[in-house]
Design an enzyme around this catalytic site. Structure first.
Site, PDB file in Angstrom:
ATOM      1  N   ASP A   1      91.425  43.696   4.043  1.00  0.00           N
ATOM      2  CA  ASP A   1      90.532  43.730   3.080  1.00  0.00           C
ATOM      3  C   ASP A   1      90.226  42.877   1.990  1.00  0.00           C
ATOM      4  OD1 ASP A   1      88.427  46.090   2.507  1.00  0.00           O
ATOM      5  OD2 ASP A   1      89.865  46.029   0.477  1.00  0.00           O
TER       6      ASP A   1
ATOM      7  N   GLU B   1      88.481  40.409   6.340  1.00  0.00           N
ATOM      8  CA  GLU B   1      87.019  40.859   5.928  1.00  0.00           C
ATOM      9  C   GLU B   1      86.471  39.955   4.811  1.00  0.00           C
ATOM     10  OE1 GLU B   1      84.574  43.923   3.203  1.00  0.00           O
ATOM     11  OE2 GLU B   1      86.592  43.393   2.911  1.00  0.00           O
TER      12      GLU B   1
END
Ligand code: NOJ
Length: 542
Positions: free
Chosen positions: A216, A266
């Site tokens: 993330d 990401e």
């Protein structure tokens, strides 16, 4: 190439062309009947996923969490959220998935944790100047009494990126940085203790058999030391060498395992050269390509994105990844049915009129385009059912902090997180046992798009995905590899080959077009005779 080389190459690079299914646990399937999805629900549906023909599952965060940001606020990185199940259950799930030939990728959230994480509680209790606060970004405020935030950074969820704490003695105190909600304090990656903790967490899950991590905010970990004010552009980051060093260390950990374990980042990086730096052979394996997801349904714009994506990946020999939807963005059936088919976080076009039939037709065509492109593909749960964004949820039920932090100006992401419809004529559509309401209400109109309703209907979206994934798995030219554009096509047409025998043609124009010479139509997103209708994709044996 000998057979054994082929075998080991395939085994080593399963991720380069994989079809990866994204499971948002809260909304996939509920095994214990409380209205929230869980691991028991996922385990019961593994045969569905195996039959769909995917290679791997990516799980959104499944860790203990107050769920302020749907699990991206992690309170304990080495356990499972009790509402979802237990660690023992996760271990069983990993084993069962492996038995079915499905790999497991889990989310790791290194940029921030939850304010319920023991580290943050210790930091609050220990006070200014303590080593406990050094794991985060605590700073004195500006202004005479420190009453102003330390800099002008804005939270990506709206409002200032700083929140002031009350010190243990009751006085107004320091501020802490949070790029997301105020319940997600950013970790300080210049502190070696933070790095060591995450290395241990990676090993913890690798030792339990996970095949990879989706990272993330992968490009956000290292902030500029002196935390300068931001201009109009992205937040200032300084120590880029530092972040690359983190990923080189992570890669060494992954490479220490006998079978290949992978990282997918990401990242929302506009600069292709910086993007590629993260994908050098000793860093991350792949990263999301959100330009494709944001791109309008327009042939020349899509072709430009595909070309730019492949060009950015080529120097580092990393495979591209293609995504149409995920748990953060408006579902693409809804986007593609609008006058403006692009996606932007700055404007979700909430309630802009959408034509479901048109959106669905384009989504079918987009699915075959995406599954034919070179590289890996991510499928967000429910896209194989052609689900629309649920745009009319009552405000009182919205849970996304984005909604609250922007005072409703950004409607948030709940509309793409509504629990899946599995069977039956009325909510909860087999998501959980009748009698309990799912955590977000499903539209009654979903009776026609349940898994049961679509199964064996040759015209359904689900059967299209099943056939496409099967063909993709069986044709060695699909997945990882290269593409060649076919010349001489009409405007508004995307046409490319993946081998001497496979071509994909997409008609994004308003008129039917001639098909290129071919031996056989392998699959079409809607019936094709002599010509290819508008908003249609066809896979051809040439
Ligand atoms: C990206 C995730 O996809 C999103 O859901 C989350 O809110 C932010 N990162 C913060 O963790």
């Amino acid at each position: 190439m000998t057979d054994s080389t082929t075998d080991s190459t395939t085994r080593q690079s399963w991720w380069r062309g994989a079809a990866i299914y994204q499971v948002y646990v809260r909304s996939f399937a509920d095994g214990d009947g409380d209205g929230t999805g869980d691991l028991a629900g996922v385990r019961s549906r593994l045969p569905y996923l195996a039959d769909l023909g995917i290679d791997a599952i990516w799980f959104n965060p499944w860790y203990p969490s107050p769920m302020d940001d749907g699990g991206y606020d992690v309170a304990d990185y080495r356990d499972i959220e009790p509402v979802f199940g237990s660690l023992a259950e996760a271990e069983k799930l990993i084993e069962e998935a492996h038995t079915l030939g499905i790999k497991i990728i889990i989310d790791i959230v290194p940029n921030h944790c939850s304010d319920s994480h023991p580290w943050f509680a210790a930091a609050l209790a220990a006070g200014p100047g303590s080593p406990e606060r050094e794991r985060f970004w605590f700073r004195r405020g500006r202004g005479d009494g420190g009453e102003l935030p330390p800099n002008n950074w804005q939270s990506r969820f709206g409002g200032p990126a700083w929140t002031r704490v009350t010190e243990p003695d009751g006085s107004p105190g320091e501020w802490f940085l949070h790029l997301y909600s105020s319940r997600q304090p950013d970790l300080n990656w210049t502190n070696p203790e933070v790095a060591e903790e995450f290395e241990d967490i990676l090993r913890f899950w690798f030792n339990r058999g996970v095949d990879g991590f989706r990272i993330d905010v992968a490009d956000g970990l290292v902030k500029a030391d002196d935390l300068p004010d931001a201009g109009d552009g992205p937040l200032p980051y300084s120590d880029l060498d530092g972040v690359h060093e983190i990923y080189r260390t992570w890669r060494r950990i992954a490479d220490g395992y006998p079978d290949q374990r992978v990282f997918v980042g990401e990242m929302w990086l506009p600069d292709p050269e910086r993007f590629a730096m993260y994908l050098r052979p000793d860093e991350l394996h792949s990263a999301f390509n959100f330009d494709f997801l944001s791109c309008p349904w327009d042939a020349s714009r899509l072709r430009a994105v595909v070309d730019a994506t492949l060009a950015a990946h080529a120097p580092v020999d990393a495979p591209a990844t293609w995504v149409l939807s995920n748990h953060d963005v408006t579902r693409h059936v809804t986007r593609y049915g609008r006058a403006d088919t692009s996606f932007s976080f700055a404007d979700r076009q909430h309630l802009a009129p959408t034509d479901r039939e048109l959106g669905l037709r384009r989504a079918r065509a987009a699915a075959l385009l995406t599954l034919a492109l070179p590289g890996a593909v991510y499928i967000y749960q429910g896209e194989e059912l052609g689900l629309s964004e649920v745009e009319d949820l009552p405000d009182s039920l919205r849970q996304d902090p984005v909604f609250e932090r922007t005072a409703g100006a950004d409607i948030g992401r709940d509309g793409c997180r509504v629990p899946l419809p599995w069977s039956g004529d009325a909510p909860p559509f087999g998501f959980n046992a009748a009698g309990t309401a799912p955590w977000l209400p499903q539209p009654p109109s979903w009776s026609s798009v349940t898994v049961a309703a679509q199964t064996d209907d040759p015209d359904s979206m689900l059967e299209l995905y099943r056939r496409a994934l099967r063909l993709r798995a069986d044709d060695p030219a699909l997945g990882d590899g290269t593409l060649g554009w076919l010349s001489g096509q009409s405007a508004g047409v995307l046409a490319f080959t993946r081998s001497e025998t496979f071509a994909c043609v997409v008609n994004l124009s308003a008129a039917p077009v001639e098909l290129p010479a071919h031996r056989e139509v392998l699959l079409a997103s809607r019936p094709v005779e002599q010509t290819l209708p508008p908003d249609t994709t066809v896979w051809l044996r040439i």
